[in-house]
Scaffold this motif. Structure first.
Motif, mmCIF file in Angstrom:
data_model
loop_
_atom_site.group_PDB
_atom_site.id
_atom_site.type_symbol
_atom_site.label_atom_id
_atom_site.label_comp_id
_atom_site.label_asym_id
_atom_site.label_seq_id
_atom_site.Cartn_x
_atom_site.Cartn_y
_atom_site.Cartn_z
ATOM 1 N N PRO A 1 49.731 38.076 34.010
ATOM 2 C CA PRO A 1 49.798 37.913 35.467
ATOM 3 C C PRO A 1 48.798 38.766 36.236
ATOM 4 O O PRO A 1 48.556 38.511 37.427
ATOM 5 C CB PRO A 1 51.235 38.344 35.806
ATOM 6 N N PHE A 2 48.187 39.761 35.621
ATOM 7 C CA PHE A 2 47.302 40.679 36.325
ATOM 8 C C PHE A 2 45.864 40.156 36.338
ATOM 9 O O PHE A 2 45.456 39.393 35.466
ATOM 10 C CB PHE A 2 47.346 42.060 35.674
ATOM 11 N N ASP A 3 45.115 40.612 37.335
ATOM 12 C CA ASP A 3 43.685 40.294 37.385
ATOM 13 C C ASP A 3 42.895 41.193 36.448
ATOM 14 O O ASP A 3 41.895 40.770 35.862
ATOM 15 C CB ASP A 3 43.156 40.451 38.809
ATOM 16 N N GLY B 1 45.958 37.781 26.919
ATOM 17 C CA GLY B 1 45.975 36.528 27.666
ATOM 18 C C GLY B 1 44.953 36.499 28.784
ATOM 19 O O GLY B 1 45.113 35.767 29.763
ATOM 20 N N GLN B 2 43.880 37.274 28.633
ATOM 21 C CA GLN B 2 42.827 37.345 29.641
ATOM 22 C C GLN B 2 41.538 36.742 29.087
ATOM 23 O O GLN B 2 41.309 36.743 27.878
ATOM 24 C CB GLN B 2 42.585 38.802 30.054
ATOM 25 N N PRO B 3 40.666 36.237 29.955
ATOM 26 C CA PRO B 3 39.441 35.599 29.460
ATOM 27 C C PRO B 3 38.420 36.548 28.861
ATOM 28 O O PRO B 3 37.593 36.131 28.040
ATOM 29 C CB PRO B 3 38.866 34.929 30.730
ATOM 30 N N PHE C 1 45.207 42.489 41.667
ATOM 31 C CA PHE C 1 46.391 42.983 40.948
ATOM 32 C C PHE C 1 45.916 43.671 39.673
ATOM 33 O O PHE C 1 45.405 43.020 38.765
ATOM 34 C CB PHE C 1 47.291 41.793 40.628
ATOM 35 N N HIS C 2 46.045 45.014 39.637
ATOM 36 C CA HIS C 2 45.579 45.799 38.488
ATOM 37 C C HIS C 2 46.762 46.491 37.812
ATOM 38 O O HIS C 2 47.683 46.966 38.485
ATOM 39 C CB HIS C 2 44.573 46.863 38.949
ATOM 40 N N LEU C 3 46.685 46.569 36.503
ATOM 41 C CA LEU C 3 47.705 47.283 35.733
ATOM 42 C C LEU C 3 47.074 48.419 34.953
ATOM 43 O O LEU C 3 46.166 48.208 34.143
ATOM 44 C CB LEU C 3 48.405 46.340 34.744
ATOM 45 N N ASP C 4 47.564 49.636 35.213
ATOM 46 C CA ASP C 4 47.303 50.741 34.297
ATOM 47 C C ASP C 4 48.301 50.576 33.164
ATOM 48 O O ASP C 4 49.442 51.007 33.256
ATOM 49 C CB ASP C 4 47.470 52.081 35.005
ATOM 50 N N GLY C 5 47.840 49.935 32.107
ATOM 51 C CA GLY C 5 48.713 49.649 30.967
ATOM 52 C C GLY C 5 48.425 50.572 29.805
ATOM 53 O O GLY C 5 48.334 50.106 28.655
ATOM 54 N N ALA C 6 48.263 51.857 30.087
ATOM 55 C CA ALA C 6 47.961 52.813 29.017
ATOM 56 C C ALA C 6 48.937 52.661 27.864
ATOM 57 O O ALA C 6 48.546 52.727 26.691
ATOM 58 C CB ALA C 6 47.987 54.232 29.566
#
Length: 341
Positions: A190-192, A51-53, A166-171
């Motif tokens: 929701p994250f940048d 859901g990110q550009p 807003f960063h996510l370590d989504g490993a």
């Protein structure tokens, strides 16, 4: 010969035959010039799913997190993260060493979240004595635990209120999505910026994708070159990532079921301490008398079962561990402790 069962991490997975076939067929070009069609397809797919550009393919999760932090922060800035977070504890201090970015670690809550009241208290005043607080970095999953969607919404609003990135370590964020039964974008949108690892439970040999808005991804692309992550005919690797995202996400539920099965079996052994209720995804933690641990590891290694070297012992299920493999591990543990009594 008995097959090896490696429970140390889901990073040990081997690419499947179908994945290797896709890699062999991959169209390639020069990715530094943005001309590798397979890399471009992977980035488009990752952006769509998250859901990110935009998205950027990187060789490792460590580098993906690093360039994400570098895209958000300048020298003398600060990011807030968990005390046991991968970005703080397990990535060589890269943000500080290479970016002059100060980490401000806080203790995780039991569910893997950061208490937003503590985060608010850690934000530095606008004063030249202090580093400038610029970013909140979360981790999902953390120690196999899934952050609730409601919490992510509150954290997004919190960052907006305090003008934080807003960063996510989504490993292992795909594990989180499968556990919650939601689309990946429900967690990541929701994250940048979001770092998604392809080489853990998804089974690709290498690689991560950093997803985010175009401005941040453009900055990250420059930093990727600076830190040596620019690759040329990388489509061979990107093809593995495409295969992983298209074919290996839903099957993560099997790993979750196997982890629970393993936890239930080991919990029946008196010498072991296993919190079965804490098992949410593909990880469980086992504790025991430290004196029992070295001989247990040696005995299991002799039976082709590789274990973590620390207590509490983390055990991770993945696509190379079947239900039969789990049963074999439980039986080996039970036999070992029965023989010692």
């Amino acid at each position: 010969m008995t097959a090896m069962i490696d429970l140390r991490s889901d990073t040990v997975t081997q690419p499947t035959a179908a994945m290797r076939a896709d890699m062999a067929r991959a169209e390639v070009g020069d990715d530094v010039f943005a001309e590798d069609p397979s890399v471009n397809r992977l980035q488009e797919l990752a952006a769509e799913l998250s859901g990110q550009p935009s998205a950027l393919f990187l060789p490792t999760g460590t580098q993906s997190n690093l360039v994400g932090l570098l895209a958000h922060c300048e020298r003398g800035d600060e990011y807030i993260c968990g005390q046991q977070a991968h970005t703080y504890k397990y990535e060589g201090g890269g943000a500080a060493v290479l970016g002059s970015i100060q980490p401000q670690p806080l203790e995780f809550e039991a569910d893997g979240s950061l208490d937003l009241r503590r985060v608010a208290a850690a934000i530095k005043a606008d004063d030249f004595h202090f580093a400038r607080t610029r970013l909140l970095a979360l981790e999902n999953t953390h120690a196999g635990k899934v952050l609730p969607l409601e919490y992510l919404g509150r954290a997004r609003a919190f960052c907006d209120q305090h003008q934080l990135g807003f960063h996510l370590d989504g490993a292992r964020v795909c594990n989180a999505a499968v556990k919650l039964g939601v689309e990946l974008s429900a967690i990541t949108a929701p994250f940048d910026t979001v770092s998604i690892c392809l080489s853990k439970g998804l089974g690709a040999p290498v690689g991560s994708v950093l997803c985010g808005n175009r401005e941040l991804i453009d900055k990250a692309r420059r930093w990727r070159k600076v830190v040596g992550g620019g690759m040329r005919q990388a489509g061979i690797l990107a093809a593995a990532g495409i295969h992983a995202l298209q074919h290996h996400v839903e099957r993560l539920a099997q790993d979750h079921d196997n982890a629970l099965q393993l936890a239930n079996g080991l919990a029946e052994i008196d010498e072991l301490r296993v919190d079965v209720e804490a098992v949410q995804t593909n990880m469980l933690y086992v504790d025991m008398d430290p004196a029992l641990f070295p001989p247990l590891r040696q005995a299991m290694a002799e039976q082709g079962i590789r274990l973590d070297s620390r207590l509490p012992m983390r055990m991770v299920t993945h696509l190379d561990i079947s239900r039969e493999g789990v049963e074999r591990v439980v039986a080996a543990f039970k036999q070992y402790f029965a023989d010692r009594r």
